[in-house]
Design a protein around this motif. Structure first.
Motif, PDB file in Angstrom:
ATOM      1  N   THR A 327       0.966  -1.120   0.054  1.00  0.00           N
ATOM      2  CA  THR A 327       0.062  -0.211   0.041  1.00  0.00           C
ATOM      3  C   THR A 327       0.899   1.163  -0.029  1.00  0.00           C
ATOM      4  OG1 THR A 327      -0.299  -0.117   2.401  1.00  0.00           O
ATOM      5  CG2 THR A 327      -1.950  -1.235   1.002  1.00  0.00           C
ATOM      6  N   ALA A 328       1.926   1.192   0.832  1.00  0.00           N
ATOM      7  CA  ALA A 328       2.988   2.357   0.780  1.00  0.00           C
ATOM      8  C   ALA A 328       3.399   2.670  -0.662  1.00  0.00           C
ATOM      9  CB  ALA A 328       4.229   2.064   1.652  1.00  0.00           C
ATOM     10  N   ALA A 329       3.604   1.552  -1.395  1.00  0.00           N
ATOM     11  CA  ALA A 329       3.938   1.756  -2.808  1.00  0.00           C
ATOM     12  C   ALA A 329       2.809   2.432  -3.668  1.00  0.00           C
ATOM     13  CB  ALA A 329       4.410   0.365  -3.462  1.00  0.00           C
ATOM     14  N   ALA A 330       1.913   1.865  -3.491  1.00  0.00           N
ATOM     15  CA  ALA A 330       0.622   2.328  -4.154  1.00  0.00           C
ATOM     16  C   ALA A 330       0.316   3.984  -3.867  1.00  0.00           C
ATOM     17  CB  ALA A 330      -0.501   1.662  -3.879  1.00  0.00           C
ATOM     18  N   VAL A 331       0.534   4.317  -2.630  1.00  0.00           N
ATOM     19  CA  VAL A 331       0.442   5.560  -2.354  1.00  0.00           C
ATOM     20  C   VAL A 331       1.473   6.582  -3.077  1.00  0.00           C
ATOM     21  CG1 VAL A 331       0.485   7.616  -0.605  1.00  0.00           C
ATOM     22  CG2 VAL A 331      -0.866   5.345  -0.133  1.00  0.00           C
ATOM     23  N   LYS A 332       2.575   6.061  -2.996  1.00  0.00           N
ATOM     24  CA  LYS A 332       3.931   6.696  -3.738  1.00  0.00           C
ATOM     25  C   LYS A 332       3.633   6.832  -5.054  1.00  0.00           C
ATOM     26  CE  LYS A 332       8.807   6.541  -3.833  1.00  0.00           C
ATOM     27  NZ  LYS A 332      10.165   6.020  -3.124  1.00  0.00           N
ATOM     28  N   ALA A 333       3.187   5.843  -5.898  1.00  0.00           N
ATOM     29  CA  ALA A 333       2.647   5.827  -6.893  1.00  0.00           C
ATOM     30  C   ALA A 333       1.666   6.657  -7.577  1.00  0.00           C
ATOM     31  CB  ALA A 333       2.430   4.619  -7.410  1.00  0.00           C
ATOM     32  N   GLY A 334       0.903   6.963  -6.517  1.00  0.00           N
ATOM     33  CA  GLY A 334      -0.376   7.912  -6.985  1.00  0.00           C
ATOM     34  C   GLY A 334      -1.568   7.405  -6.740  1.00  0.00           C
ATOM     35  N   ILE A 335      -1.798   6.198  -6.199  1.00  0.00           N
ATOM     36  CA  ILE A 335      -3.153   5.473  -5.799  1.00  0.00           C
ATOM     37  C   ILE A 335      -3.791   6.147  -4.710  1.00  0.00           C
ATOM     38  CG2 ILE A 335      -4.494   3.786  -5.941  1.00  0.00           C
ATOM     39  CD1 ILE A 335      -2.481   2.378  -7.671  1.00  0.00           C
ATOM     40  N   ALA A 336      -4.961   6.844  -4.725  1.00  0.00           N
ATOM     41  CA  ALA A 336      -5.418   7.140  -3.306  1.00  0.00           C
ATOM     42  C   ALA A 336      -7.055   6.146  -3.214  1.00  0.00           C
ATOM     43  CB  ALA A 336      -5.934   8.628  -3.319  1.00  0.00           C
ATOM     44  N   LEU A 337      -7.220   5.745  -2.127  1.00  0.00           N
ATOM     45  CA  LEU A 337      -8.359   4.972  -1.735  1.00  0.00           C
ATOM     46  C   LEU A 337      -9.233   5.475  -0.589  1.00  0.00           C
ATOM     47  CD1 LEU A 337      -9.985   2.471  -1.790  1.00  0.00           C
ATOM     48  CD2 LEU A 337      -8.411   1.214  -0.129  1.00  0.00           C
ATOM     49  N   VAL A 338     -10.270   5.529  -0.898  1.00  0.00           N
ATOM     50  CA  VAL A 338     -11.081   6.371   0.039  1.00  0.00           C
ATOM     51  C   VAL A 338     -11.909   5.020   0.268  1.00  0.00           C
ATOM     52  CG1 VAL A 338     -13.397   7.732   0.599  1.00  0.00           C
ATOM     53  CG2 VAL A 338     -11.274   8.524  -0.744  1.00  0.00           C
ATOM     54  N   PRO A 339     -12.083   4.282   1.399  1.00  0.00           N
ATOM     55  CA  PRO A 339     -12.523   3.022   1.524  1.00  0.00           C
ATOM     56  C   PRO A 339     -14.141   3.143   2.216  1.00  0.00           C
ATOM     57  CG  PRO A 339     -11.347   3.739   3.725  1.00  0.00           C
ATOM     58  CD  PRO A 339     -11.040   4.663   2.386  1.00  0.00           C
ATOM     59  N   GLY A 405     -21.853  12.790   6.240  1.00  0.00           N
ATOM     60  CA  GLY A 405     -21.307  13.393   4.819  1.00  0.00           C
ATOM     61  C   GLY A 405     -20.043  14.281   4.854  1.00  0.00           C
ATOM     62  N   ASN A 406     -20.073  15.303   6.118  1.00  0.00           N
ATOM     63  CA  ASN A 406     -18.892  15.979   6.234  1.00  0.00           C
ATOM     64  C   ASN A 406     -17.534  14.996   6.464  1.00  0.00           C
ATOM     65  OD1 ASN A 406     -19.608  18.807   5.837  1.00  0.00           O
ATOM     66  ND2 ASN A 406     -21.276  18.113   7.633  1.00  0.00           N
ATOM     67  N   ALA A 407     -17.687  14.126   7.355  1.00  0.00           N
ATOM     68  CA  ALA A 407     -16.799  13.127   7.664  1.00  0.00           C
ATOM     69  C   ALA A 407     -16.333  12.473   6.319  1.00  0.00           C
ATOM     70  CB  ALA A 407     -17.259  11.987   8.680  1.00  0.00           C
ATOM     71  N   GLN A 408     -17.112  11.951   5.414  1.00  0.00           N
ATOM     72  CA  GLN A 408     -16.485  11.660   4.070  1.00  0.00           C
ATOM     73  C   GLN A 408     -15.943  12.340   3.328  1.00  0.00           C
ATOM     74  OE1 GLN A 408     -15.812   8.982   2.744  1.00  0.00           O
ATOM     75  NE2 GLN A 408     -17.679   8.022   1.853  1.00  0.00           N
ATOM     76  N   LYS A 409     -16.342  13.671   3.629  1.00  0.00           N
ATOM     77  CA  LYS A 409     -15.582  14.800   2.534  1.00  0.00           C
ATOM     78  C   LYS A 409     -14.106  14.849   3.198  1.00  0.00           C
ATOM     79  CE  LYS A 409     -19.408  17.772   1.300  1.00  0.00           C
ATOM     80  NZ  LYS A 409     -19.995  18.989   1.529  1.00  0.00           N
ATOM     81  N   VAL A 410     -14.096  14.682   4.542  1.00  0.00           N
ATOM     82  CA  VAL A 410     -12.584  14.704   5.045  1.00  0.00           C
ATOM     83  C   VAL A 410     -11.622  13.380   4.558  1.00  0.00           C
ATOM     84  CG1 VAL A 410     -11.103  14.552   7.027  1.00  0.00           C
ATOM     85  CG2 VAL A 410     -13.153  15.970   7.002  1.00  0.00           C
ATOM     86  N   THR A 411     -12.484  12.295   4.353  1.00  0.00           N
ATOM     87  CA  THR A 411     -11.583  11.079   3.795  1.00  0.00           C
ATOM     88  C   THR A 411     -10.974  11.442   2.210  1.00  0.00           C
ATOM     89  OG1 THR A 411     -13.551  10.072   2.874  1.00  0.00           O
ATOM     90  CG2 THR A 411     -13.057   9.623   5.394  1.00  0.00           C
ATOM     91  N   ILE A 412     -12.086  12.138   1.654  1.00  0.00           N
ATOM     92  CA  ILE A 412     -11.787  12.507   0.261  1.00  0.00           C
ATOM     93  C   ILE A 412     -10.498  13.701   0.461  1.00  0.00           C
ATOM     94  CG2 ILE A 412     -12.435  13.412  -1.891  1.00  0.00           C
ATOM     95  CD1 ILE A 412     -15.005  12.011  -1.305  1.00  0.00           C
ATOM     96  N   LYS A 421      -2.873  10.288  -8.692  1.00  0.00           N
ATOM     97  CA  LYS A 421      -3.363  10.255 -10.003  1.00  0.00           C
ATOM     98  C   LYS A 421      -4.711   9.424 -10.455  1.00  0.00           C
ATOM     99  CE  LYS A 421       1.634  10.715 -11.614  1.00  0.00           C
ATOM    100  NZ  LYS A 421       2.125  10.532 -10.001  1.00  0.00           N
ATOM    101  N   VAL A 422      -4.716   8.695  -9.380  1.00  0.00           N
ATOM    102  CA  VAL A 422      -5.836   7.562  -9.575  1.00  0.00           C
ATOM    103  C   VAL A 422      -6.670   7.584  -7.981  1.00  0.00           C
ATOM    104  CG1 VAL A 422      -6.504   5.187  -9.545  1.00  0.00           C
ATOM    105  CG2 VAL A 422      -4.750   5.918 -10.800  1.00  0.00           C
ATOM    106  N   PHE A 423      -7.858   7.866  -8.146  1.00  0.00           N
ATOM    107  CA  PHE A 423      -8.913   7.894  -7.103  1.00  0.00           C
ATOM    108  C   PHE A 423      -9.663   6.731  -7.026  1.00  0.00           C
ATOM    109  CE2 PHE A 423      -7.748  12.104  -5.627  1.00  0.00           C
ATOM    110  CZ  PHE A 423      -8.214  12.364  -4.175  1.00  0.00           C
ATOM    111  N   LEU A 424      -9.637   5.831  -5.987  1.00  0.00           N
ATOM    112  CA  LEU A 424     -10.567   4.764  -5.844  1.00  0.00           C
ATOM    113  C   LEU A 424     -11.389   4.993  -4.613  1.00  0.00           C
ATOM    114  CD1 LEU A 424      -7.843   2.054  -5.491  1.00  0.00           C
ATOM    115  CD2 LEU A 424      -8.727   2.781  -7.745  1.00  0.00           C
ATOM    116  N   LEU A 425     -12.971   5.318  -5.072  1.00  0.00           N
ATOM    117  CA  LEU A 425     -13.651   5.481  -4.113  1.00  0.00           C
ATOM    118  C   LEU A 425     -14.999   4.390  -3.944  1.00  0.00           C
ATOM    119  CD1 LEU A 425     -14.574   9.224  -5.625  1.00  0.00           C
ATOM    120  CD2 LEU A 425     -12.896   8.601  -3.888  1.00  0.00           C
ATOM    121  N   ASP A 426     -14.762   3.970  -2.873  1.00  0.00           N
ATOM    122  CA  ASP A 426     -15.795   2.771  -2.438  1.00  0.00           C
ATOM    123  C   ASP A 426     -16.913   3.190  -1.847  1.00  0.00           C
ATOM    124  OD1 ASP A 426     -16.727   0.262  -2.096  1.00  0.00           O
ATOM    125  OD2 ASP A 426     -14.825  -0.640  -0.882  1.00  0.00           O
ATOM    126  N   GLU A 427     -18.053   3.233  -2.502  1.00  0.00           N
ATOM    127  CA  GLU A 427     -19.351   3.496  -1.684  1.00  0.00           C
ATOM    128  C   GLU A 427     -19.029   5.233  -0.985  1.00  0.00           C
ATOM    129  OE1 GLU A 427     -22.096   2.469  -1.959  1.00  0.00           O
ATOM    130  OE2 GLU A 427     -22.031   0.240  -2.163  1.00  0.00           O
TER     131      GLU A 427
END
Length: 517
Positions: A327-339, A405-412, A421-427
């Protein structure tokens, strides 16, 4: 008023539920459940199914209407009273204790004295024989498969002597062979033992094959009650979706430039028992929607892309470079996950907004890339609050004090200042109000307009149609169809996710290949 007959075990008349904050969950539901039948209960997310089940299990009290049990009006205040009456509920999250044995779990609600009696094993063996399924009585539930745990919950319900068994999405997380065991058990309980089964499911094919009749909820009301034999999947899907007004205008169809660079590529990305191989490419500015029901593998796909699945095989490439399984490599490469689980996985509840916002990119607010400077962190959090319209008096507010809703905005928001470069938005809009939903969906469009790649999972197919360029449909860990968002409908997506192979089989794809690639 609901029509009844001598076989009616439970009857609901105009059952309503209004929560103290004013939220209306049920607007007057009529329902009749008969002995010896499997009664399907369907509806989209937010239709009121969960609230109704909690009322039937005694977890909630109705605020209006009346419930009848064997033609006598009843009222209960605790789950214990409901169980004593003869109603057992198998909740979506399987209610078993992993550190106890099969035997201990099955008779969990009984007095402890039974554990010293040899009769308990004989009773369990009788249950195995009745159902036609056997487990090791001394096996720890923690060591069982998900399907076996589901069977333990069914043994609990049958062993309690329940006449009505409520099953909330009992097959959502099961493999195909495990589902067949549950189907066989449900049929036997209804047809051989004359039990009444209330079966909640999103899978339209299993509803058609398993149930005798169905009730469909929409917006807190029962909008259809019919014999299953008189229905088809298309009519059910139409009743579930209804004539809802689209909350957001769909994104205008755009054709990405042929020269647009590929940002995210998957090459045979798979995970044993979770995901079949995925191979596709996404170009800069593209939004991919992932449709599917609970247990379809949507979140597993996101975690595999984020390199959080240690068992995953295949490759994930960002701008042509393969990402190590980290996951550290993914973040470094530009992948962001909002679980999906923003509280446990997306935020640190004990931190303020400003601490949460700056976590993924502390180097940008640090002196010499070493020591974070609070002043810079506060500035960045303030910018996120303004940009995302987060309703908070100051960045010093704990995220636990924010609305969903506001907490979710913080996670984004915490990813907006990284090199994502890549946003992964799960629900991303689950459990939040319509205003916050609209803000987040607009943000998805805005991020894509800057050249980011967005992969968004949502149970609300209407939302995917509003923001996505393309939509893939998942079931059992596989991509079973792909559609251009402007060429499909919510109705079709419901059908596909529910098990129908395709409305136009020639249009279905087994693996998404965007823009003709």
């Amino acid at each position: 008023m609901t029509m009844t007959n001598d076989a009616t075990l439970m009857r609901l008349e105009q059952v309503a539920k209004v929560f103290p904050n004013g939220t209306v969950a049920l607007r007057g539901v009529d329902l009749a459940i008969e002995q010896g039948k499997v009664h399907g209960l369907l509806g989209a997310n937010g239709a009121g199914k969960s609230t109704l089940i909690k009322i039937l299990s005694g977890a909630f009290s109705a605020t209006g209407g009346q419930i009848f049990w064997k033609n006598a009006a009843v009222q209960w205040t605790t789950p214990k009273e409901v169980k004593a009456m003869g109603v057992a509920t198998i909740h979506q999250h399987i209610p078993v204790v992993p550190t106890l044995s099969v035997l201990e779990n099955v008779f969990l609600d009984e007095d402890r004295g039974w554990r010293r009696s040899g009769s308990s094993r004989r009773r369990l063996d009788e249950l195995f024989t009745r159902v036609g399924y056997w487990l090791d009585p001394d096996a720890l539930v923690n060591d069982l498969s998900i399907g076996q745990r589901q069977m333990v919950a069914i043994f609990q319900a049958v062993g309690s002597g329940a006449e009505l068994i409520v099953m909330d999405e009992p097959t959502a997380s099961l493999a195909t062979d495990e589902r067949e065991v549950v189907y066989r058990t449900v049929r036997r309980l209804a047809k051989v033992e004359n039990k009444a089964i209330l079966f909640v499911s999103h899978f339209l094919d299993e509803v058609m094959a398993l149930t005798d009749c169905v009730t469909i909820l929409r917006d807190g009301q029962a909008v259809m009650r019919a014999e299953t034999a008189d229905l088809d999947e298309a009519r059910i899907a139409e009743a579930i979706v209804g004539r809802q007004i689209v909350a957001m205008v769909r994104a205008e169809h755009k054709r990405l430039p042929d020269a647009a660079p590929v940002v995210l590529e998957l090459r045979n990305l798979a995970s044993p028992g979770k995901l079949a191989p995925f191979s596709f490419k996404l170009k800069a500015g593209e939004v991919l929607g992932v449709a599917g029901l609970l247990g379809s593998g949507r979140s597993e796909l996101m975690h595999a892309i984020f390199r959080a699945d240690r068992d995953a095989t295949g490759e994930v490439l960002v701008t042509g470079r393969a990402i190590p399984r980290s996951t550290a490599a993914a973040v470094k490469a530009g992948i962001a996950l909002v679980p999906e689980d923003r509280v446990d996985q997306g935020l640190i509840p004990a931190f303020e907004i400003w601490r949460n916002t700056t976590l993924p990119a502390l180097n940008g607010v640090s002196a010499g890339n070493c020591l974070p400077l609070r002043e810079r962190e506060i500035e960045r959090a303030t910018e996120a609050i303004q940009r995302l319209k987060i309703k908070a008096q100051s960045p010093d507010i704990l995220v636990t004090e924010l609305s969903g809703g506001n907490a979710q905005k913080v996670t984004i928001g915490k990813w907006l200042f990284s090199d994502a470069k890549v946003f992964l938005l799960d629900e991303p809009t689950a459990g939040i109000d319509i205003g916050a939903k609209a803000d987040i969906l607009r943000l998805v469009r805005d991020l894509a307009a800057t050249g980011m790649v967005i992969v968004v999972v949502s149970s609300e197919f209407e939302e995917l149609l509003a923001v996505a360029d393309r939509i893939i449909v998942m079931r059992d860990g596989q991509c079973i169809a792909e559609r251009a968002a402007h060429e499909t409908t919510e109705h079709e997506l419901v059908l596909l996710a529910g098990g129908q192979s395709a409305i136009n089989p020639s249009a279905a794809a087994t693996s998404p290949q965007p823009n003709g690639e």
